[in-house]
Design a protein around this motif. Sequence first.
Motif, mmCIF file in Angstrom:
data_model
loop_
_atom_site.group_PDB
_atom_site.id
_atom_site.type_symbol
_atom_site.label_atom_id
_atom_site.label_comp_id
_atom_site.label_asym_id
_atom_site.label_seq_id
_atom_site.Cartn_x
_atom_site.Cartn_y
_atom_site.Cartn_z
ATOM 1 N N TYR A 124 0.846 -1.198 0.000
ATOM 2 C CA TYR A 124 0.000 0.000 0.000
ATOM 3 C C TYR A 124 0.877 1.242 0.000
ATOM 4 N N GLY A 125 0.376 2.298 -0.627
ATOM 5 C CA GLY A 125 1.136 3.535 -0.732
ATOM 6 C C GLY A 125 2.128 3.530 -1.888
ATOM 7 N N ARG A 130 7.602 -2.113 -5.453
ATOM 8 C CA ARG A 130 8.616 -1.207 -4.908
ATOM 9 C C ARG A 130 8.592 0.193 -5.509
ATOM 10 N N LYS A 131 7.825 0.384 -6.580
ATOM 11 C CA LYS A 131 7.806 1.680 -7.259
ATOM 12 C C LYS A 131 6.970 2.666 -6.445
ATOM 13 N N ALA A 132 7.631 3.727 -5.996
ATOM 14 C CA ALA A 132 6.937 4.720 -5.164
ATOM 15 C C ALA A 132 6.521 5.912 -6.021
#
Length: 138
Positions: A124-125, A130-132
């Motif tokens: 979540y988020g 891993r892509k933010a």
Amino acid sequence: MDSKIELVFKKDKLGIGRRKQAVARVFLQPGNGKVIINNVPGEKYLQYNTSYLDSIWAPLRALSLENQYDIIAIVKGGGLTGQADSIKLGVARLLCKIDSQNRVSLKPYGFLTRDARIKERKKYGLRKARKAPQYSKR
């Protein structure tokens, strides 16, 4: 259904292989070295990619049996790479089921090892595993 085909699809003559999302049910039939995947010739199904075909034949080549069996596979899920590798594992497992001596020959090549790498779950988020989202200082 043809009685000859029914003899091939027996549960005790089945090798199951998995890789990523692909699951292959593999049957070996005495023959002259044909590959049939989902009722399509193997070369056509794998888009004439020789590396995929070599991968499928590798366990039989290690035992010098490539012209003695036909490979019949039913594959679901994944892409062509995962499907080819799942068929390879299914063939290797089935060869061990046919003769337990084959296990000793196939084990050093790594044909009996299931590749455990799978897709990482999305957190979540984040946009992917891993892509933010892009960070902005101001």
